[in-house]
Design a protein around this motif. Sequence first.
Motif: not given
Length: 324
Positions: A69, A80, A84-88, A106, A108, A278
């Motif tokens: 998060e 952002v 927020d739930r993210v991966c990076a 990032l 989502p 994305r």
Amino acid sequence: MKRISITGGTGPATALTLVEAPDLEPAPGEVRIRVRAAGINRPDLLQREGRYPPPPGAPETLGLEVAGEVDRLGDGVTGVSIGDRVCALLGGGGYADQAVVDARHLFPVPDSLDFVTAAALPETLSTVFANVFEDGRLQAGDTLLVHGATSGIGVTAIQMARAAGARVIATSRGKAKADAARALGADLSLDAQADDLEAAIRDAGGADVILDMVGADYAALNQSVLKPGGRWCVIATLSGASAEIDLLRLMMKRIVLTGSTLRSRSADEKARLIRAVRQTAWPWVVSGQVRPPIDAAFALSDAGLAHLRLEAGEHIGKIVLVVD
């Protein structure tokens, strides 16, 4: 914060230690992530051994992808929010309970996706997209040949190619891995220890694109089975980096040979790539078409055991660290 430090030797049992460090603060344009899980990748092993130093400005801490998060925003960040739930995609720093990253890097994370699976995606998805879909120009109806098909990259490439409407030929070592690649969607899955790869691939019509993580040992095979106009994309050299290339064959078959790495790319180039991923590939993740299997999950403090699992080469899918 807590992070894994390379503290001594090159073997994972002695080299990787959990230590405390000052909390991170995001610079302008960055966000800080409360890390819940981090993906393990083969470049991490090379960095631990001193053979793959981080690029200038990147953290010394291992780890190229995380999920969690957002818990702090740097100046100028828009689009952002905290929580927020993210991966990076990272240049380093993933083996920790905090990570800072360019906000443009990032993805989502939908509610349907757990953090462990999300942490296995950014580096892997971006690598496959850049090589197979951008450099390799894979299209619906093409045939993709994936060597090392049950690695983290391999299983993701199978799923992404199938989502794009391509056929997949997979090679891996041993019946269990060949069966796993077939279950993941490979149209033809070959056991490199038992099958005549060249004959089988030729009988299947050859390959339009090859994703090659093996290197030298498969150079002759690749030149033989590529169709005219085929694209050979090299992303690792596990069997060696020096290979004999028949230039006349490349000319006659109009073969395009490409090679790339991801970590050393500029922040702007990574941002461009992530926008493309994305737009094209992330919907496959959201729909469930691309969900690489998780071979094993280890606690952050057991990063050394995770490296041993990857080094053993028996894994099928991704290996992930879970941060408590």
